[in-house]
Design a protein around this motif. Structure first.
Motif, PDB file in Angstrom:
ATOM      1  N   MET A 188     -55.339  36.980  18.509  1.00  0.00           N
ATOM      2  CA  MET A 188     -54.647  37.932  19.380  1.00  0.00           C
ATOM      3  C   MET A 188     -53.306  38.432  18.835  1.00  0.00           C
ATOM      4  O   MET A 188     -53.054  39.633  18.808  1.00  0.00           O
ATOM      5  CB  MET A 188     -54.465  37.331  20.772  1.00  0.00           C
ATOM      6  CG  MET A 188     -53.899  38.304  21.785  1.00  0.00           C
ATOM      7  SD  MET A 188     -53.834  37.600  23.444  1.00  0.00           S
ATOM      8  CE  MET A 188     -55.583  37.483  23.806  1.00  0.00           C
ATOM      9  N   GLN A 205     -61.230  35.314  19.597  1.00  0.00           N
ATOM     10  CA  GLN A 205     -60.504  36.486  20.106  1.00  0.00           C
ATOM     11  C   GLN A 205     -59.087  36.115  20.521  1.00  0.00           C
ATOM     12  O   GLN A 205     -58.161  36.919  20.384  1.00  0.00           O
ATOM     13  CB  GLN A 205     -61.257  37.106  21.275  1.00  0.00           C
ATOM     14  CG  GLN A 205     -61.340  36.231  22.515  1.00  0.00           C
ATOM     15  CD  GLN A 205     -62.032  36.936  23.664  1.00  0.00           C
ATOM     16  OE1 GLN A 205     -61.996  38.150  23.757  1.00  0.00           O
ATOM     17  NE2 GLN A 205     -62.665  36.163  24.537  1.00  0.00           N
ATOM     18  N   PHE A 206     -58.880  34.890  21.003  1.00  0.00           N
ATOM     19  CA  PHE A 206     -57.534  34.458  21.372  1.00  0.00           C
ATOM     20  C   PHE A 206     -56.759  33.960  20.157  1.00  0.00           C
ATOM     21  O   PHE A 206     -55.552  34.177  20.057  1.00  0.00           O
ATOM     22  CB  PHE A 206     -57.614  33.374  22.447  1.00  0.00           C
ATOM     23  CG  PHE A 206     -58.154  33.887  23.746  1.00  0.00           C
ATOM     24  CD1 PHE A 206     -57.373  34.665  24.578  1.00  0.00           C
ATOM     25  CD2 PHE A 206     -59.453  33.613  24.123  1.00  0.00           C
ATOM     26  CE1 PHE A 206     -57.874  35.162  25.781  1.00  0.00           C
ATOM     27  CE2 PHE A 206     -59.977  34.100  25.316  1.00  0.00           C
ATOM     28  CZ  PHE A 206     -59.179  34.872  26.140  1.00  0.00           C
ATOM     29  N   ASN A 247     -52.102  31.317  22.735  1.00  0.00           N
ATOM     30  CA  ASN A 247     -52.253  32.775  22.762  1.00  0.00           C
ATOM     31  C   ASN A 247     -52.896  33.268  24.057  1.00  0.00           C
ATOM     32  O   ASN A 247     -52.953  34.478  24.298  1.00  0.00           O
ATOM     33  CB  ASN A 247     -53.100  33.248  21.580  1.00  0.00           C
ATOM     34  CG  ASN A 247     -52.339  33.185  20.274  1.00  0.00           C
ATOM     35  OD1 ASN A 247     -51.121  33.050  20.267  1.00  0.00           O
ATOM     36  ND2 ASN A 247     -53.057  33.273  19.169  1.00  0.00           N
TER      37      ASN A 247
END
Length: 262
Positions: free
Chosen positions: A222, A218-219, A91
């Motif tokens: 995503m 957070q990734f 990601n």
């Protein structure tokens, strides 16, 4: 009058030849004194900057110690989420470009990523990749790449030799398949890991240390976040379409009413 003219001509000639300062001779002392004062001020600023850097490093070391138990707890929770790290890597918009399909299969067995900074964090850090011990590609349970500064201040990389299982060394396989495959392999994730020379591939190390390690979630999340944004946009478009349809219906009704009146 003639002597003054000759003197002026002589000074101009000396200035052209570089024997006179561009600043008038009578101001040389003031000029030099000003430069020395500026240099003294700059030395004091540089000294404060060095002191600030040392204090910032000391604070960072203290907070690294405070973060460790949280990193350990995070790793335990991540282990419960299937394919967490490969999803996170894929990601990331830049890192994903370095992971061809065959290496994606290998990284599915990546169980944990760790970044360990040296006690003196100026001297370097380790990137530790922990794999499923039963992974089909190599015998190593951990692969470690270490970045450190030598005594002479030169950077150095030390990597764990990968103990490939028979027929599973995809780096060697790609190198034997022609220049195009070899070029793709040379810029891949595992090519970065096995490369002990500092090169443009070290951008991968920066991504792991400075972007993914501080907050991998957070990734990992995503695509879901992007999907939710897309759904919101779709809702807005649907509402606009509904308003347009209502306007068309009202326009048709008004047209029919006018027609009947006539």
């Amino acid at each position: 009058m003639s002597n003054n003219g000759a003197s002026d001509e002589k000074r101009a000639k000396l200035a052209e030849e570089g024997e006179l300062s561009p600043v008038a001779t009578e101001d040389d002392a003031l000029y030099q004194a000003a430069l020395e004062e500026i240099d003294d001020c700059q030395s004091q600023i540089d000294s404060l900057n060095e002191q600030a850097s040392e204090e910032i490093l000391a604070v960072e070391v203290r907070f690294n110690t405070l973060r460790k138990p949280h990193y350990s707890k995070r790793a335990e929770i991540i282990a419960k989420v299937p394919r967490f790290w490969i999803t996170t890597f894929m990601n990331h918009p830049q890192l994903s470009l370095t992971i061809p399909e065959e290496q994606q299969h290998c990284l599915q067995d990546l169980q944990n990523l760790l970044i360990e900074e040296f006690e003196d964090i100026k001297n370097g850090y380790k990137i530790i990749l922990k794999f499923n011990p039963n992974n089909p590609y190599f015998e190593n349970e951990s692969l470690i790449k270490e970045y450190r500064l030598e005594g002479n201040g030169q950077p150095k990389s030390v990597v764990t030799p990968i103990k490939w299982k028979p027929g599973k060394n995809f780096l060697a396989d790609n190198a034997d398949r022609g220049s195009r495959k070899r070029k793709a392999s040379d810029s891949s994730f595992f090519s970065w890991f096995t490369d002990s020379n500092h090169s443009s591939l070290d951008e991968i190390a920066d991504i792991l240390k400075d972007e993914i390690w501080p907050n991998p979630l957070q990734f990992f999340m995503m695509p879901e976040a992007l999907s939710e944004e897309g759904d919101d946009d779709g809702d807005v478009e649907d509402e606009e379409d509904e308003e347009d349809e209502e306007g068309d219906v009202e326009g048709d009704a008004e047209g029919e009413s006018n027609y009947d009146t006539d």
